[in-house]
Design an enzyme around this catalytic site. Structure first.
Site, PDB file in Angstrom:
ATOM      1  N   ALA A 184       0.842  -1.207   0.000  1.00 12.94           N
ATOM      2  CA  ALA A 184       0.000   0.000   0.000  1.00 12.94           C
ATOM      3  C   ALA A 184       0.875   1.255   0.000  1.00 12.94           C
ATOM      4  O   ALA A 184       0.624   2.208  -0.745  1.00 12.94           O
ATOM      5  CB  ALA A 184      -0.931  -0.003   1.209  1.00 12.94           C
ATOM      6  N   ASP A 185       1.907   1.262   0.839  1.00 12.38           N
ATOM      7  CA  ASP A 185       2.839   2.390   0.849  1.00 12.38           C
ATOM      8  C   ASP A 185       3.516   2.570  -0.503  1.00 12.38           C
ATOM      9  O   ASP A 185       3.615   3.684  -1.029  1.00 12.38           O
ATOM     10  CB  ASP A 185       3.917   2.159   1.908  1.00 12.38           C
ATOM     11  CG  ASP A 185       3.468   2.534   3.310  1.00 12.38           C
ATOM     12  OD1 ASP A 185       2.768   3.542   3.460  1.00 12.38           O
ATOM     13  OD2 ASP A 185       3.820   1.813   4.250  1.00 12.38           O
ATOM     14  N   LEU A 186       4.003   1.478  -1.047  1.00 17.00           N
ATOM     15  CA  LEU A 186       4.763   1.559  -2.297  1.00 17.00           C
ATOM     16  C   LEU A 186       3.884   2.028  -3.448  1.00 17.00           C
ATOM     17  O   LEU A 186       4.286   2.891  -4.246  1.00 17.00           O
ATOM     18  CB  LEU A 186       5.399   0.207  -2.603  1.00 17.00           C
ATOM     19  CG  LEU A 186       6.434  -0.267  -1.569  1.00 17.00           C
ATOM     20  CD1 LEU A 186       6.814  -1.712  -1.808  1.00 17.00           C
ATOM     21  CD2 LEU A 186       7.664   0.628  -1.586  1.00 17.00           C
TER      22      LEU A 186
END
Length: 407
Positions: A184-186
């Site tokens: 999700a961050d990436l």
């Protein structure tokens, strides 16, 4: 304490050379976006809190000990190459003044604070636009900047669960699993960069910047792909089903004599070729078409694994390749970084770190080429800068601000 150094040298010929990015972000989504912009040639100035710096400087183990006796987080090293670091207390007059000077000269600002933090610091979107009308502002949040849960803190695994990704990952519906990287961050960082590049294109015509907003939630829902339309169009609720594709069969991980291999038989032509190679009858009842094989998944898996039972993986992969069947093995990450194909694609870069010496890092994913009558010539970055020490470039940046005229 290692003395401050000059800002990193900028590459020639990279697409974003000449642009300045002010990176106020921490943890992963924003820093990943900043790193991508640095890989593309931009000068990225990372603004960190004095004393502690980015949260990820303390995330570990693993840590690696430098020649100064300090421990350095491999997590931080993963998402901060091609940046310079300056430590600023943004609650102080001096910190805000230096940041203001940087923003006035910047092309792009990246931040992933919770909604309202930038306003409280005195750098609302309106204030930033007044300070620098050409500035492109990238803001990455967990669940979106507005809406009923817009101010909610977003951490990767929490969003993986909330966005449904964990419900379709793992061996079955009763054992939800997170993806093995902070996906999700990436993806939040990647989608943010896509928005920034679109805004840069628009700015070339309008002369004005724009606010770009991305979130971890939107980034995961944006890659639901066919699993999303199973809900919105077919009125189904997808569930995790291990290492086999929900709409194609056989496509997944299969046992052979000594280990496992992966295959993808995605159309009837490949099914015919597969069956021919292993002496199987493609007209076996219940397995004749892809819809049949998906409906009879367990029978399909048994059918394939019976054919593989007497064959070792190395021989099996050679036979599958000769028959034109997409196939592969499952590598661990050490094997991945030892693979000559990975090195050939520039996916490992060697950098010189101020305290750790020469280290190798996972490299950028994009490559760029010029094409003329003589063929192709690669024009991406050929050298990269190590993730910076905290405030490593602070003195040099302050000196640069004294001489650099606002555009």
């Amino acid at each position: 304490m290692i003395p401050p150094t000059t800002p990193p040298s900028l590459p020639e010929g990279a697409p974003l050379t000449g642009l300045l990015v002010v990176d106020l972000s921490r943890a992963l989504a924003g820093p990943h976006a900043g790193q991508m912009l640095g890989d593309l040639g931009a000068r990225v100035t990372k603004v960190e809190s004095p004393g502690t710096g980015d949260d990820t400087r303390s995330w570990g183990p693993p840590f690696v000990t430098g020649n100064d006796g300090e421990n350095y987080s491999t997590y931080f090293l993963s998402c901060n190459r091609n940046k310079e670091s300056i430590a600023l207390d943004l609650k102080s007059d001096d910190g805000r003044a230096v940041l203001t000077d940087l923003i006035a000269r910047a092309d792009i600002l990246v931040e992933n604070f919770r909604t309202g933090v930038m306003d409280r610091l005195g750098f609302s979107t309106t204030a930033l636009a007044e300070l620098n009308p050409r500035l492109i502002q990238l803001s990455i949040t967990g669940f979106g900047h507005d809406g009923p849960e817009g101010g909610r803190a977003g951490y990767d695994q929490i969003v993986q669960g909330e966005a449904g990704l964990m419900s379709i990952t793992g061996p079955g519906p009763d054992d939800p699993q997170r993806v093995g990287t902070p996906i999700a961050d990436l993806l939040g960082g990647i989608h943010g960069v896509v928005g920034v590049l679109a805004a840069l294109h628009e700015r070339a015509t309008t002369g004005r910047g724009r606010v770009v907003r991305a979130s971890l939630l939107s980034s995961l829902i944006g890659v639901h792909a066919f699993q999303g339309t199973r809900v919105t169009v077919a009125d189904q609720t997808p569930e995790a089903q291990g290492n086999h594709h929900p709409s194609i069969a056989p496509y997944g991980l299969f046992r052979c004599r000594d280990s496992q291999v992966q295959i993808s038989v995605a159309n009837d032509r490949l099914w015919q070729a597969f069956c021919s190679e292993f002496g199987l009858d493609p007209r076996t009842p219940g397995l004749e078409s892809n819809p049949d094989r998906v409906a009879n998944r367990q029978a399909t898996i048994a059918f394939v694994e019976q054919a593989f039972a007497s064959v070792d993986a190395a021989e099996l992969l050679a036979r599958l390749s000769a028959a034109g069947i997409p196939a592969g093995k499952v590598r661990n990450l050490t094997e991945v970084y030892e693979w000559d194909q990975v090195r050939s694609q520039g996916l490992i870069v060697d950098v010189e770190h101020s305290a750790l010496g020469e280290i190798s890092l996972p490299g950028p994913v994009l490559r760029f080429f010029d094409v003329d009558a003589d063929g192709e010539q690669e024009r991406a970055r050929t050298s990269h800068d190590a993730p910076p020490m905290l405030d490593e470039h602070g003195a040099a940046i302050r000196e640069w601000l004294q001489t650099e005229v606002v555009r």
